[in-house]
Design an enzyme around this catalytic site. Structure first.
Site, PDB file in Angstrom:
ATOM      1  N   ASP A 103      45.149  12.106  -8.409  1.00 36.66           N
ATOM      2  CA  ASP A 103      45.565  11.330  -7.364  1.00 36.66           C
ATOM      3  C   ASP A 103      44.323  10.616  -7.070  1.00 36.66           C
ATOM      4  O   ASP A 103      44.508   9.563  -5.880  1.00 36.66           O
ATOM      5  CB  ASP A 103      45.656  12.319  -6.133  1.00 36.66           C
ATOM      6  CG  ASP A 103      47.296  13.004  -6.309  1.00 36.66           C
ATOM      7  OD1 ASP A 103      47.774  12.469  -7.133  1.00 36.66           O
ATOM      8  OD2 ASP A 103      47.514  13.992  -5.736  1.00 36.66           O
TER       9      ASP A 103
ATOM     10  N   LYS B 294      46.897  18.409   1.313  1.00 36.01           N
ATOM     11  CA  LYS B 294      48.442  18.313   1.499  1.00 36.01           C
ATOM     12  C   LYS B 294      48.975  19.209   0.602  1.00 36.01           C
ATOM     13  O   LYS B 294      49.950  19.834   1.055  1.00 36.01           O
ATOM     14  CB  LYS B 294      48.546  16.907   0.839  1.00 36.01           C
ATOM     15  CG  LYS B 294      49.977  16.386   0.790  1.00 36.01           C
ATOM     16  CD  LYS B 294      50.442  14.718   0.871  1.00 36.01           C
ATOM     17  CE  LYS B 294      49.718  14.059  -0.204  1.00 36.01           C
ATOM     18  NZ  LYS B 294      50.667  14.124  -1.272  1.00 36.01           N
TER      19      LYS B 294
ATOM     20  N   ARG C 218      52.347  24.264   0.470  1.00 38.46           N
ATOM     21  CA  ARG C 218      52.774  25.475  -0.166  1.00 38.46           C
ATOM     22  C   ARG C 218      52.574  26.521   1.151  1.00 38.46           C
ATOM     23  O   ARG C 218      53.419  27.752   0.966  1.00 38.46           O
ATOM     24  CB  ARG C 218      51.731  25.751  -1.251  1.00 38.46           C
ATOM     25  CG  ARG C 218      52.061  25.181  -2.430  1.00 38.46           C
ATOM     26  CD  ARG C 218      50.894  24.743  -3.185  1.00 38.46           C
ATOM     27  NE  ARG C 218      51.207  23.994  -4.947  1.00 38.46           N
ATOM     28  CZ  ARG C 218      51.276  22.995  -4.830  1.00 38.46           C
ATOM     29  NH1 ARG C 218      51.135  22.010  -4.032  1.00 38.46           N
ATOM     30  NH2 ARG C 218      51.446  22.418  -6.188  1.00 38.46           N
TER      31      ARG C 218
HETATM   32  C1  S3P Z   1      50.625  17.685  -6.455  1.00 38.46           C
HETATM   33  C2  S3P Z   1      50.652  17.655  -7.928  1.00 38.46           C
HETATM   34  C3  S3P Z   1      50.204  16.160  -8.411  1.00 38.46           C
HETATM   35  C4  S3P Z   1      49.839  15.268  -7.525  1.00 38.46           C
HETATM   36  C5  S3P Z   1      50.559  15.073  -6.095  1.00 38.46           C
HETATM   37  C6  S3P Z   1      50.448  16.589  -5.500  1.00 38.46           C
HETATM   38  C7  S3P Z   1      51.031  19.094  -6.099  1.00 38.46           C
HETATM   39  O1  S3P Z   1      51.489  15.693  -9.211  1.00 38.46           O
HETATM   40  O2  S3P Z   1      49.644  13.858  -8.088  1.00 38.46           O
HETATM   41  O3  S3P Z   1      49.968  14.260  -5.292  1.00 38.46           O
HETATM   42  O4  S3P Z   1      50.704  19.570  -4.672  1.00 38.46           O
HETATM   43  O5  S3P Z   1      51.519  19.871  -6.922  1.00 38.46           O
HETATM   44  P1  S3P Z   1      51.737  16.227 -10.740  1.00 38.46           P
HETATM   45  O6  S3P Z   1      51.899  17.885 -10.568  1.00 38.46           O
HETATM   46  O7  S3P Z   1      52.941  15.571 -11.111  1.00 38.46           O
HETATM   47  O8  S3P Z   1      50.707  15.738 -11.403  1.00 38.46           O
END
Ligand code: S3P
Length: 445
Positions: free
Chosen positions: A324, A30, A35
């Site tokens: 996660d 994801k 990105r």
């Molecule tokens: C993500 C960063 C994480 C993660 C989220 C996806 C990302 O969050 O929990 O599901 O794609 O940069 P945080 O950066 O707030 O920890």
């Protein structure tokens, strides 16, 4: 007469027990999928993406860029072709950008859009509209951005265009890839250098992809700096399978008797592999095979076999690397002998749901001793009964409790599971194929 199923009331009903076998490829990562659309859109040239996650979150990002005038073909079986418009080629969308449940879309877009010439608003669903956004709006304001949020610091965000951004030196109070990426993307549009320092490593997909798009970056031990104004060159992107989705099956095959699964082409970026380290410390039998690279990202097949798990104190350093995966790690803990203790994970309280509270309540409903703490949880392994638990619309809570049924004595019914499609479309079918006894009930709401 057509029968409309309310999104709210999609239930999973999972029969107890089962043995898991087979080879599976879980959907694309994801974080990398988001990105790929963002950088592909800002690049010069055409970016062809394969393995793109066709989940609601990454599709929200794709729709946002289409709404800003980017020509995007697909997704077609994970293939997406993005006609890059260059750093300054986005157009004002006609409406607010609707980002659904996706925190990554909102936080990264806040940075990327802060330096555009046009105004834009970002809106989300009820869960996203209650998540903290000051963590991005405050540092962006220091760069010169003008963003209006609610008094509580939540979405909708209204971003005023035409601001001149200046690079800043920012020390992040919490390890967050979303905050880091937000500031780096704003930094592409800023005068001078934008530097972000983190106390613990968060996922580095933005940095890796910027490098693969030939954008100059300075990477230090705990910091990354970007200079505004250079160009991104389009590049092909092969998205690995998402380790966060694979995690459900890593735990599933570990706790189900006589099981063996091969999870193919999973991203094993060292800023994401905490779940493997933690499960191995608990006694899991996971081997990493066929290592290779997809662009700048390490990938491997993961083989997992049933094992007797034991409770551990989860190492603090692993927390951001598995941020996660805790819902399903908690299920592993419920099936382990002895006690598992998680600390330093306060961030779990501000994810798609309060994952500490919601998981503790669900585990307790299944007869497990689970004690929530302000920044973690203490879980004593034991026999799970069956029962009814609520996912609170959180995809990872729903999938974690589906996996729990492999070791429960009776069926588990999970409410409010529609959001599984945000990150793992096809979860139900794939789970059934490898041996989970899971059915979907849609109730009128
Ligand atoms: C993500 C960063 C994480 C993660 C989220 C996806 C990302 O969050 O929990 O599901 O794609 O940069 P945080 O950066 O707030 O920890």
């Amino acid at each position: 007469m057509s029968h409309i199923i309310s999104q709210q009331n999609i239930q999973f009903c999972v029969k107890p027990g089962g043995t898991l076998t087979g080879e599976v490829r879980v959907p694309g990562d994801k974080s990398i999928s988001h990105r790929s659309i963002m950088l592909g859109s800002l690049a010069e040239g055409v970016t062809e993406i394969t393995g793109f996650l066709e989940g609601e979150d990454s599709l929200a990002t794709l729709a946002a860029f289409r709404a800003m005038g980017v020509d995007i073909e697909g997704p077609n079986n994970g293939r997406v072709v993005v006609q890059g418009v260059g750093l300054h080629g986005l157009r004002a969308p006609d409406d607010a950008l609707a980002l659904g449940n996706s925190g990554t879309s909102m936080r990264l877009l806040a940075g990327l859009l802060a330096g555009q010439s046009f105004d834009v608003s970002l809106v989300g669903d009820a869960s996203l509209s209650s998540r903290p956004m000051r963590r991005v709006t405050e540092p962006l304001a220091k760069m010169g951005a003008l963003i209006e949020a609610t008094d509580a610091g939540t979405a909708p965000l209204h971003i005023k265009g035409g601001q001149v951004l200046r690079g800043i030196d920012y020390e992040m109070p919490v390890a967050s890839a979303q905050v880091k990426s937000c500031l780096l993307l704003a930094g592409l549009y800023a005068q001078g250098k934008t530097c972000v320092t983190e106390s613990a490593p968060s996922r580095d997909h933005t940095e890796r992809m910027l490098i693969s798009f030939n954008y100059p970056l300075e990477i230090g031990r705990h910091s990354v700096c970007v200079q505004g104004g250079a160009n991104l060159s389009a590049n092909a992107i092969e998205v690995p399978s998402d380790i966060s989705s694979a995690a459900f099956f890593l735990v599933a095959a570990s706790i189900a008797p006589n099981s063996e699964l091969l999870l193919q082409k999973v991203g094993i970026n060292p800023t994401r592999d905490g779940v493997i380290t933690i499960l191995r410390q608990m006694g899991a039998d996971i081997t990493v095979e066929n290592k290779c690279q997809f662009g700048g990202e390490p990938v491997a097949d993961l083989r997992v076999k049933s094992a007797c798990l034991r409770g551990i104190k989860i190492p603090v350093a692993q927390v951001p690397l598995a941020i996660d995966e805790f819902p399903v790690i908690f299920i592993a803990a419920a099936c382990a002998s002895g006690q598992t203790e998680l600390t330093n994970a306060r961030e779990l309280r501000v994810k798609e749901s309060d994952r500490i509270q919601v998981m503790a309540e669900g585990l307790q409903a299944l007869g497990i001793e689970a004690q929530p703490t302000p920044d973690g949880m203490v879980i004593r392994g034991g026999q799970m009964s069956g029962g009814r638990v609520h996912s609170h619309g959180d995809h990872r809570i729903a999938m974690a409790f589906a996996v729990a049924a492999l070791r429960s004595s009776e069926s588990i019914t999970i409410d409010d599971c529609a959001n599984v499609n945000t990150s793992f479309p096809g979860f139900l079918e794939l789970s059934r194929k490898i041996g989970l006894k899971i059915a979907l009930h849609g109730l009128d709401g």
